[in-house]
Design a protein around this motif. Structure first.
Motif, PDB file in Angstrom:
ATOM      1  N   ASP A 198       0.829  -1.200   0.000  1.00  0.00           N
ATOM      2  CA  ASP A 198       0.000   0.000   0.000  1.00  0.00           C
ATOM      3  C   ASP A 198       0.865   1.252   0.000  1.00  0.00           C
ATOM      4  O   ASP A 198       1.856   1.342   0.749  1.00  0.00           O
ATOM      5  CB  ASP A 198      -0.896   0.040   1.240  1.00  0.00           C
ATOM      6  N   VAL A 199       0.453   2.223  -0.816  1.00  0.00           N
ATOM      7  CA  VAL A 199       1.088   3.541  -0.821  1.00  0.00           C
ATOM      8  C   VAL A 199      -0.039   4.547  -0.633  1.00  0.00           C
ATOM      9  O   VAL A 199      -0.792   4.833  -1.561  1.00  0.00           O
ATOM     10  CB  VAL A 199       1.845   3.799  -2.139  1.00  0.00           C
ATOM     11  N   PHE A 200      -0.158   5.076   0.586  1.00  0.00           N
ATOM     12  CA  PHE A 200      -1.340   5.868   0.937  1.00  0.00           C
ATOM     13  C   PHE A 200      -1.153   7.350   0.639  1.00  0.00           C
ATOM     14  O   PHE A 200      -0.122   7.949   0.950  1.00  0.00           O
ATOM     15  CB  PHE A 200      -1.664   5.699   2.423  1.00  0.00           C
ATOM     16  N   ALA A 201      -2.215   7.920   0.044  1.00  0.00           N
ATOM     17  CA  ALA A 201      -2.288   9.369  -0.146  1.00  0.00           C
ATOM     18  C   ALA A 201      -3.642   9.836   0.359  1.00  0.00           C
ATOM     19  O   ALA A 201      -4.684   9.357  -0.108  1.00  0.00           O
ATOM     20  CB  ALA A 201      -2.113   9.733  -1.618  1.00  0.00           C
ATOM     21  N   GLY A 202      -3.652  10.748   1.302  1.00  0.00           N
ATOM     22  CA  GLY A 202      -4.882  11.207   1.916  1.00  0.00           C
ATOM     23  C   GLY A 202      -5.505  12.383   1.201  1.00  0.00           C
ATOM     24  O   GLY A 202      -5.061  12.791   0.121  1.00  0.00           O
ATOM     25  N   PRO A 203      -6.560  12.946   1.797  1.00  0.00           N
ATOM     26  CA  PRO A 203      -7.264  14.060   1.151  1.00  0.00           C
ATOM     27  C   PRO A 203      -6.381  15.279   0.943  1.00  0.00           C
ATOM     28  O   PRO A 203      -6.605  16.058   0.011  1.00  0.00           O
ATOM     29  CB  PRO A 203      -8.417  14.351   2.115  1.00  0.00           C
ATOM     30  N   GLU A 204      -5.370  15.446   1.809  1.00  0.00           N
ATOM     31  CA  GLU A 204      -4.472  16.593   1.649  1.00  0.00           C
ATOM     32  C   GLU A 204      -3.741  16.552   0.313  1.00  0.00           C
ATOM     33  O   GLU A 204      -3.341  17.601  -0.223  1.00  0.00           O
ATOM     34  CB  GLU A 204      -3.455  16.619   2.790  1.00  0.00           C
ATOM     35  N   ALA A 205      -3.550  15.348  -0.230  1.00  0.00           N
ATOM     36  CA  ALA A 205      -2.881  15.173  -1.517  1.00  0.00           C
ATOM     37  C   ALA A 205      -3.873  14.890  -2.639  1.00  0.00           C
ATOM     38  O   ALA A 205      -3.479  14.470  -3.730  1.00  0.00           O
ATOM     39  CB  ALA A 205      -1.866  14.033  -1.419  1.00  0.00           C
ATOM     40  N   GLY A 206      -5.165  15.121  -2.360  1.00  0.00           N
ATOM     41  CA  GLY A 206      -6.174  14.824  -3.356  1.00  0.00           C
ATOM     42  C   GLY A 206      -6.318  13.343  -3.620  1.00  0.00           C
ATOM     43  O   GLY A 206      -6.797  12.940  -4.684  1.00  0.00           O
ATOM     44  N   TYR A 207      -5.897  12.525  -2.664  1.00  0.00           N
ATOM     45  CA  TYR A 207      -5.917  11.059  -2.790  1.00  0.00           C
ATOM     46  C   TYR A 207      -5.073  10.574  -3.976  1.00  0.00           C
ATOM     47  O   TYR A 207      -5.368   9.529  -4.554  1.00  0.00           O
ATOM     48  CB  TYR A 207      -7.355  10.531  -2.924  1.00  0.00           C
TER      49      TYR A 207
END
Length: 402
Positions: free
Chosen positions: A146-155
């Protein structure tokens, strides 16, 4: 006394059921019991399959030539139409021999990973991800990273994140734009950057393009193979008719890629399922060779619902909903809503607990973030009628505003 033999293989026992289908089934079960449940769970357009596609299927069912086996790789005329459609919509030229028609998009996903992965090969999976991807990777013997990107990065994951996740076992990158579950769409520049990185790294790219026609706010769909044509010998395109033409139940998908991979996947499919239903294939032929008027009409409705969904979710205390630019999902950040005490003294500490509370008390089915990666999020599909959408989000707001 010897230990009892294992009744179910460890490989299958380790696979989790599809969380989205579990939620949808639970919602339908409650509806059947007379409860007025509104379901935001399933990724399924609420529109009927266009008439001209249905009529093609009816005609096909009456034609005896469709009552027999056909090539495992798919009807030649459908494969030709898919090649033409890929050039038209993705800007990528492929030969008919590079196409394998599958029993829905899920079989295309599994076939691809089975054809590419050896035991312990790693696949970089941007998270949040569609729930089936990591399970298909595990079934094929691989390891999902998994490589997670949250809402701060626009997913959307960055090249730097991907680079940090690479190991000597990394063989492939999964790239999904527009995204299920987040609705994120990578810009042409972002897509090219990821593609160039994968090319330089010598990684396979599996690109799922099934939501290609559902983008909003002027955001274009960009195939990673169009952005980086040099990836042609190390990339596989996944697609299908389910979302574009409201054909989820017809079960027709496909994969397109290098000849050796397609040959291997065709061999697998010949033993697993053989050909896709010929009637469904004839319907898919009418769809991909026909106009895009139906999807354009659906897109108008989806766009309207998208804006209504975002506004409503952002009105719920503790909810933060970025505006999705593709697909038909809103991925809501509910971390600030956790740990609060609600009706009946209930204090959800995970998004799974919050989803259960919403279903039990508001009779609204949503999918928790645990199905797609980390806890703290809810996915809501806006592929349902306007009235149900308005009623469902109002129930959530009323429940969580007290």
């Amino acid at each position: 006394m010897s230990a009892p033999a294992r009744r179910v293989s460890a490989r299958l026992a380790a696979i989790a059921p599809s969380a989205t289908l579990v939620v949808d089934a639970r919602a339908k079960e409650l509806k059947a019991a007379g409860r007025p449940v509104i379901g935001f769970g399933a990724g399924e357009p609420d529109f009927s399959t266009p008439d001209y596609i249905v009529e093609a299927a009816v005609a096909a069912a009456k034609d005896p030539k469709n009552h027999r086996y056909s090539p495992a790789a798919g009807l030649p005329e459908l494969r030709e139409a898919i090649a033409a459609k890929t050039l038209r919509d993705s800007g990528v030229a492929i030969d008919v021999a590079q196409v394998l028609v599958t029993n829905g998009g899920k079989q295309a996903v599994y076939n691809t990973f089975a054809a590419l992965l050896d035991p312990q090969d790693e696949v970089l999976v941007p998270s949040p991800y569609w729930t089936t991807y990591p399970e298909a990777i595990r079934l094929a013997g691989g390891v999902a990273v998994d490589v997670f990107a949250g809402p701060e990065a626009g997913y959307k994951v960055s090249v730097e994140q991907l680079e940090a996740a690479v190991t000597e076992r990394t063989k492939a990158l999964l790239f999904v734009s527009p995204s299920n579950p987040t609705g994120a769409v990578y810009s042409p520049e972002e897509t090219e950057a990821v593609g160039r990185w994968a090319l330089d790294r010598g990684l396979w790219v599996i690109t799922d393009e099934i939501y290609e026609h559902l983008t909003y706010d002027g955001m274009p769909f960009t195939s990673i193979l169009k952005a980086v044509p040099e990836l042609a010998e190390q990339a596989v395109i996944l697609n299908g008719v389910a979302k574009t033409y409201a054909m989820t139940g017809w079960r027709v998908g496909w994969m397109a890629g290098p000849l050796d991979v397609i040959k291997a996947a065709t061999n697998l499919q010949s033993h697993a399922t053989s050909n896709v239903s010929n009637v469904s294939q004839r319907a898919a032929l009418a769809a991909v060779a026909g106009p895009l008027d139906a999807v354009d009409e659906m897109k108008v409705a989806f766009d309207r619902r998208r804006r209504a969904m975002v506004e409503a979710m952002n009105a719920v205390p503790g909810f933060h909903c970025p505006t999705p630019q593709g697909a038909f999902y809103a991925y809501v950040d509910v971390r600030e809503a956790l740990g609060r005490t609600y009706r009946g003294g209930v204090t959800p500490t995970t998004s799974a607990e919050l989803a259960t509370f919403i279903l039990d008390e508001a009779e609204v089915a949503v999918v928790p973030g645990e199905a797609f990666g980390p806890s703290g999020y809810l996915r809501l599909s806006y592929a349902l009628g306007d009235d149900d959408l308005a009623e469902g989000v109002e129930r959530i707001r009323a429940l969580l505003s007290k």
